[in-house]
Design an enzyme around this catalytic site. Sequence first.
Site, mmCIF file in Angstrom:
data_model
loop_
_atom_site.group_PDB
_atom_site.id
_atom_site.type_symbol
_atom_site.label_atom_id
_atom_site.label_comp_id
_atom_site.label_asym_id
_atom_site.label_seq_id
_atom_site.Cartn_x
_atom_site.Cartn_y
_atom_site.Cartn_z
ATOM 1 N N TYR A 172 0.845 -1.195 0.000
ATOM 2 C CA TYR A 172 0.000 0.000 0.000
ATOM 3 C C TYR A 172 0.882 1.247 0.000
ATOM 4 C CZ TYR A 172 -3.753 -3.231 1.464
ATOM 5 O OH TYR A 172 -4.645 -4.277 1.565
ATOM 6 N N PRO A 205 -16.354 -4.394 1.692
ATOM 7 C CA PRO A 205 -17.740 -4.761 2.003
ATOM 8 C C PRO A 205 -18.752 -3.787 1.397
ATOM 9 C CG PRO A 205 -16.710 -3.753 3.919
ATOM 10 C CD PRO A 205 -15.614 -3.977 2.914
#
Length: 336
Positions: free
Chosen positions: A54, A207
């Site tokens: 990241y 999600p």
Amino acid sequence: MEFRKLGRSGLKISEITYGNWLTHGSQVENDVATQCVRAALDAGISTFDTADVYANGAAEAVLGEALKGERRESLEVFTKVYWPVGPRGKNDVGLSRKHILEGIDNSLERLGMDYVDLYQAHRYDHETPLEETISAFADVVAAGKALYIGVSEWTADQIRAGQALAQQAGFRLISNQPQYSALYRVIEGQVVPTSRELGLSQIVFSPVAQGVLTGKYLPGQQPPEGSRATDTKGGAQMISRWMRDDVLAAVQELKPVAADLGLSMAALAVAWVLQNDNVAAAIIGASRPEQVAENVKASGLRLPAEVMTKIDELLGDVVATDPALTAANAPKVRPA
């Protein structure tokens, strides 16, 4: 905040986990990132997920700085290894013994920590013998640099093979980190049943389907300025699969469902994944502190069966369910 056990282990984690993919070190300035982490802590989140890839290590450094001063024993910090990092040399990628052992040391230095609670294979490495990978992870655990080992986006067969070797090496895989949402359910057919059998939990990412399930993207209209769909640093590419009018129209139909429950669309989406008893945590990201507070409202919610059925009906055939998509997420050769 409620807490769940991670796999067949004694470790408990917050069922809402804060992650900094596509945010810290890239999209979000460091001071705002720190505010988001503080908001997560204030909301009762104790579990934080990051990865060496990241922002090429910057996300780990930002998270470590934001958590400085917190009682380490009260936190669960996760990171990952596989994707190219650093100068992206020939051995700066994959799950070779060399890259794993060097990777954990580099991650700990960036985080400013002596250990991580969970070290995860960020994808399956087809170029390294699985025995070598598992042996290296065993040594990481033995050295006390990681307390537990997990995987990410592994297929059911890969999880089964990995768990067998892990047990021979004296430890267990306790988690898998897949993409999972009301729109993307590819793990339900094979990965979840295998994980239940072998003692792994899911720590799910996206999600909210990269923001699509918030309902802010409207069919036939340009995405809002500053949204992930307009981000040229990677966000737009990740969300592109959902930016179809049929998907966006179906998502709009969920708004009355969320309103009836007194929830935002984002909280409804997070609550939906937490209904799966093999899910230990849903990873949320944030570019503003208030987003954390909104998503945390999903913790502890039990959606009625009729609501779950209604969501299935409204989303219909725009839902992705093909188990083969899991294997498609892992490169057959290491990325350069």
